[in-house]
Structures are given as structure tokens and as C-alpha cells.
Design a protein around this motif. Sequence first.
Motif, PDB file in Angstrom:
ATOM      1  N   ASP A  94       6.962  50.763 -28.244  1.00 37.04           N
ATOM      2  CA  ASP A  94       5.651  50.105 -27.704  1.00 37.04           C
ATOM      3  C   ASP A  94       5.670  49.929 -26.319  1.00 37.04           C
ATOM      4  O   ASP A  94       4.770  49.830 -25.655  1.00 37.04           O
ATOM      5  CB  ASP A  94       5.731  48.529 -28.426  1.00 37.04           C
ATOM      6  CG  ASP A  94       5.149  48.571 -29.850  1.00 37.04           C
ATOM      7  OD1 ASP A  94       5.408  47.743 -30.503  1.00 37.04           O
ATOM      8  OD2 ASP A  94       4.350  49.494 -30.012  1.00 37.04           O
ATOM      9  N   ASP A  95       6.919  49.883 -25.675  1.00 39.42           N
ATOM     10  CA  ASP A  95       7.051  49.500 -24.190  1.00 39.42           C
ATOM     11  C   ASP A  95       7.547  51.103 -23.705  1.00 39.42           C
ATOM     12  O   ASP A  95       8.660  51.525 -24.205  1.00 39.42           O
ATOM     13  CB  ASP A  95       7.995  48.559 -24.117  1.00 39.42           C
ATOM     14  CG  ASP A  95       7.430  47.234 -24.687  1.00 39.42           C
ATOM     15  OD1 ASP A  95       8.256  46.507 -25.292  1.00 39.42           O
ATOM     16  OD2 ASP A  95       6.252  46.915 -24.491  1.00 39.42           O
ATOM     17  N   PRO A  96       6.951  51.494 -22.547  1.00 43.73           N
ATOM     18  CA  PRO A  96       7.386  52.666 -21.891  1.00 43.73           C
ATOM     19  C   PRO A  96       8.768  52.414 -21.340  1.00 43.73           C
ATOM     20  O   PRO A  96       9.046  51.527 -20.739  1.00 43.73           O
ATOM     21  CB  PRO A  96       6.346  52.743 -20.620  1.00 43.73           C
ATOM     22  CG  PRO A  96       5.841  51.477 -20.560  1.00 43.73           C
ATOM     23  CD  PRO A  96       5.965  50.788 -21.994  1.00 43.73           C
ATOM     24  N   VAL A  97       9.509  53.528 -21.770  1.00 45.74           N
ATOM     25  CA  VAL A  97      10.943  53.687 -20.828  1.00 45.74           C
ATOM     26  C   VAL A  97      10.848  54.885 -20.215  1.00 45.74           C
ATOM     27  O   VAL A  97      10.173  55.836 -20.296  1.00 45.74           O
ATOM     28  CB  VAL A  97      11.691  53.874 -22.156  1.00 45.74           C
ATOM     29  CG1 VAL A  97      11.982  52.420 -22.963  1.00 45.74           C
ATOM     30  CG2 VAL A  97      11.761  54.938 -23.232  1.00 45.74           C
ATOM     31  N   ASP A  98      11.799  55.075 -19.181  1.00 49.40           N
ATOM     32  CA  ASP A  98      12.043  56.019 -18.257  1.00 49.40           C
ATOM     33  C   ASP A  98      12.683  57.253 -18.948  1.00 49.40           C
ATOM     34  O   ASP A  98      12.246  58.234 -18.795  1.00 49.40           O
ATOM     35  CB  ASP A  98      12.803  55.786 -17.185  1.00 49.40           C
ATOM     36  CG  ASP A  98      12.055  54.651 -16.177  1.00 49.40           C
ATOM     37  OD1 ASP A  98      12.618  54.094 -15.374  1.00 49.40           O
ATOM     38  OD2 ASP A  98      10.795  54.821 -16.324  1.00 49.40           O
ATOM     39  N   ARG A  99      13.650  56.969 -19.890  1.00 47.04           N
ATOM     40  CA  ARG A  99      14.366  58.105 -20.512  1.00 47.04           C
ATOM     41  C   ARG A  99      14.741  57.617 -21.928  1.00 47.04           C
ATOM     42  O   ARG A  99      14.687  56.529 -22.330  1.00 47.04           O
ATOM     43  CB  ARG A  99      15.754  58.254 -19.767  1.00 47.04           C
ATOM     44  CG  ARG A  99      15.292  58.438 -18.277  1.00 47.04           C
ATOM     45  CD  ARG A  99      16.724  58.995 -17.568  1.00 47.04           C
ATOM     46  NE  ARG A  99      16.851  60.586 -17.792  1.00 47.04           N
ATOM     47  CZ  ARG A  99      17.935  60.950 -18.416  1.00 47.04           C
ATOM     48  NH1 ARG A  99      18.792  60.209 -18.947  1.00 47.04           N
ATOM     49  NH2 ARG A  99      18.015  62.347 -18.465  1.00 47.04           N
ATOM     50  N   LEU A 100      14.415  58.794 -22.706  1.00 45.46           N
ATOM     51  CA  LEU A 100      14.712  58.546 -24.186  1.00 45.46           C
ATOM     52  C   LEU A 100      15.234  59.755 -24.654  1.00 45.46           C
ATOM     53  O   LEU A 100      14.529  61.038 -24.665  1.00 45.46           O
ATOM     54  CB  LEU A 100      13.301  58.262 -24.700  1.00 45.46           C
ATOM     55  CG  LEU A 100      13.296  57.442 -25.984  1.00 45.46           C
ATOM     56  CD1 LEU A 100      13.903  56.098 -26.168  1.00 45.46           C
ATOM     57  CD2 LEU A 100      11.769  57.495 -26.461  1.00 45.46           C
ATOM     58  N   THR A 101      16.172  59.749 -25.649  1.00 49.45           N
ATOM     59  CA  THR A 101      16.772  61.051 -26.310  1.00 49.45           C
ATOM     60  C   THR A 101      16.038  61.214 -27.416  1.00 49.45           C
ATOM     61  O   THR A 101      15.862  60.504 -28.424  1.00 49.45           O
ATOM     62  CB  THR A 101      18.397  60.813 -26.757  1.00 49.45           C
ATOM     63  OG1 THR A 101      19.059  60.437 -25.268  1.00 49.45           O
ATOM     64  CG2 THR A 101      18.903  62.114 -27.364  1.00 49.45           C
ATOM     65  N   PRO A 102      15.400  62.432 -27.464  1.00 50.63           N
ATOM     66  CA  PRO A 102      14.650  62.973 -28.753  1.00 50.63           C
ATOM     67  C   PRO A 102      15.510  63.055 -29.910  1.00 50.63           C
ATOM     68  O   PRO A 102      16.581  63.258 -30.050  1.00 50.63           O
ATOM     69  CB  PRO A 102      14.077  64.199 -28.273  1.00 50.63           C
ATOM     70  CG  PRO A 102      14.993  64.655 -27.110  1.00 50.63           C
ATOM     71  CD  PRO A 102      15.452  63.490 -26.524  1.00 50.63           C
ATOM     72  N   PRO A 103      14.841  62.691 -31.158  1.00 49.95           N
ATOM     73  CA  PRO A 103      15.611  62.885 -32.350  1.00 49.95           C
ATOM     74  C   PRO A 103      16.320  64.340 -32.558  1.00 49.95           C
ATOM     75  O   PRO A 103      15.424  65.221 -32.233  1.00 49.95           O
ATOM     76  CB  PRO A 103      14.798  62.234 -33.504  1.00 49.95           C
ATOM     77  CG  PRO A 103      13.473  61.933 -32.721  1.00 49.95           C
ATOM     78  CD  PRO A 103      13.538  62.330 -31.446  1.00 49.95           C
ATOM     79  N   GLY A 104      17.326  64.337 -33.373  1.00 51.27           N
ATOM     80  CA  GLY A 104      17.835  65.905 -33.591  1.00 51.27           C
ATOM     81  C   GLY A 104      17.324  66.464 -34.643  1.00 51.27           C
ATOM     82  O   GLY A 104      16.193  65.872 -35.308  1.00 51.27           O
TER      83      GLY A 104
END
Length: 227
Positions: A122-132
Motif C-alpha cells: 500500500d505504501d511506496p518504498v524505495d527498494r523491494l526484493t522481488p519474490p523468487g
Amino acid sequence: MLTGAGMSAESGVPTFRDAQTGLWERYDPTALATPEAWAHDRDTVWAWYRWREHLVSRAQPNAGHLAVSRAQDRRDVTVVTQNVDDLHERAGSRRVHHVHGSLFAHRCDTCGAPLDVGPPPDDPVDRLTPPGCDRCDGRARPGVVWFGEMLPHDPWEAAVDAVTSAAAVLVVGTSGLVHPAASLPGLAADTGLPVVEVNPGPSGLGPEVSVHVRSTAGEALPALLDG
Ligand code: APR
């Protein structure tokens, strides 16, 4: 019909090149929309596309999308879109060909398997690790076409077929700057088809356009298609 980001502007989804609000006026496409960007900083790219998914999921189809859907109920209208949002489909449109992919068609960046990654945060983040990936050691990537990538074969074939076999082509909300999609109106005109452009501003399209409707999608399409 060929639609671009201007089709979704009245739904509150930012275009790419409009002054001040365009995504490429605010973000660097080479850092977010290329295979090199993914290789360089995958988590920043993944977070940015999840933020765009969130924006689209909160948007609603506008009067233009709804007019297109109504037109498809009555006539043989094929939609070819450069947009990666799902607003044409959420307005009830079928026969929509996404020549630049879709925000919601996540796939493995290694084996290409379609991946279900669930809803965006819901809240924007600067970095996020994509699921495997569940089949290999790859990671989920956005299902969109990045600069320098090939367009998906079937949607492109359908697009070329549509603009060379239609009675007329309506081009809505595109700056007509990104090829090969931008060559479609010219292909239609070379085939002898009338090309009508709906755009409140100037675009990169030129002599291939027979009629310019200087208006927005939300204003012009109900008037043009409901008649
Ligand atoms: N109705 C119709 N057209 C509009 C509206 C509106 N309400 N608002 C803006 N426009 C027009 C603008 O005048 C502009 O010509 O929509 C066009 C949007 O142009 P771009 O932002 O360049 O979007 P688009 O042409 O779809 O970009 C093509 O570039 O970055 C890539 O992959 C991305 O598919 C995208 C491609």
C-alpha cells in the motif's frame, strides 16, 4: 484503435512525457525501464513498478475507456494499447492487445515462468526484493517491455493485422515517439485507411493522420463512438 498513456490520463494515471507530470519528466527511464537497470539495481526497479501497480489498482476506467467498451459491444473494434495498465479490461473491453506488456503479467527473469506475486504494498518504498521463482533461482520481474527489448510476438502480430485490415484507425493519447508502436498509424495510412488522432496536444504523428481531434479521450471518445 491504438491507445497510449493519454487514454488513462483522466483516470489519474500519469503519462510519460507530459510537462511536469510525465513519469519520464520525474524519473530517469534508463535507471528504471531497461534490462541494464534491472541488472544494476533490481530492487529499486521492482519497487518502482510495484508502486505503479498500486497507482493503477486505485484508478478507475474513465469515460473514454467506457466508450471503447460500449463500441466493442456494437462494432468490431480491436484495441491495440501501448499501456501496461488494465483499465481497458476493467471497463469491459475484450480484444485488447498489449504491445508493451502488462504491469500485472509478472514473470521469472530467468526461465520466464509466469509468477503470482500478490498485491503491491500500500505504501511506496524505495527498494523491494522481488519474490523468487518457484521453478528456478530467478526472481520475479515486471511483465512490461523495457527499452531495448523485443515486443511480444502475438500482440505485435495482432496489432499489425488490426491496423492493416481495419476500415479506419483511431489513435488516442500517444506522443507517437516510441517505435515500433509509433509506426502503426503510418502502416494504416500506407494501407489507405483513414487515421483519426485524438490528442489535446501535439504529437510526433504527422501526415499519416487524416483528422486531428484536439480533445481528450474522456471528452472525444463518447462523442465519436456512441453516435
Ligand atoms: N486524452 C488524450 N490524450 C492525452 C490526454 C488525454 N486526457 N492527456 C495527455 N494526452 C496526450 C499527450 O498530449 C501526449 O501526446 O497523450 C500523449 C502521451 O504521450 P506519452 O506520455 O509519450 O505516452 P505514450 O505515447 O503512450 O508513450 C509511448 O513510451 O515510455 C514508453 O512504454 C512507454 O508505452 C509508452 C511509450
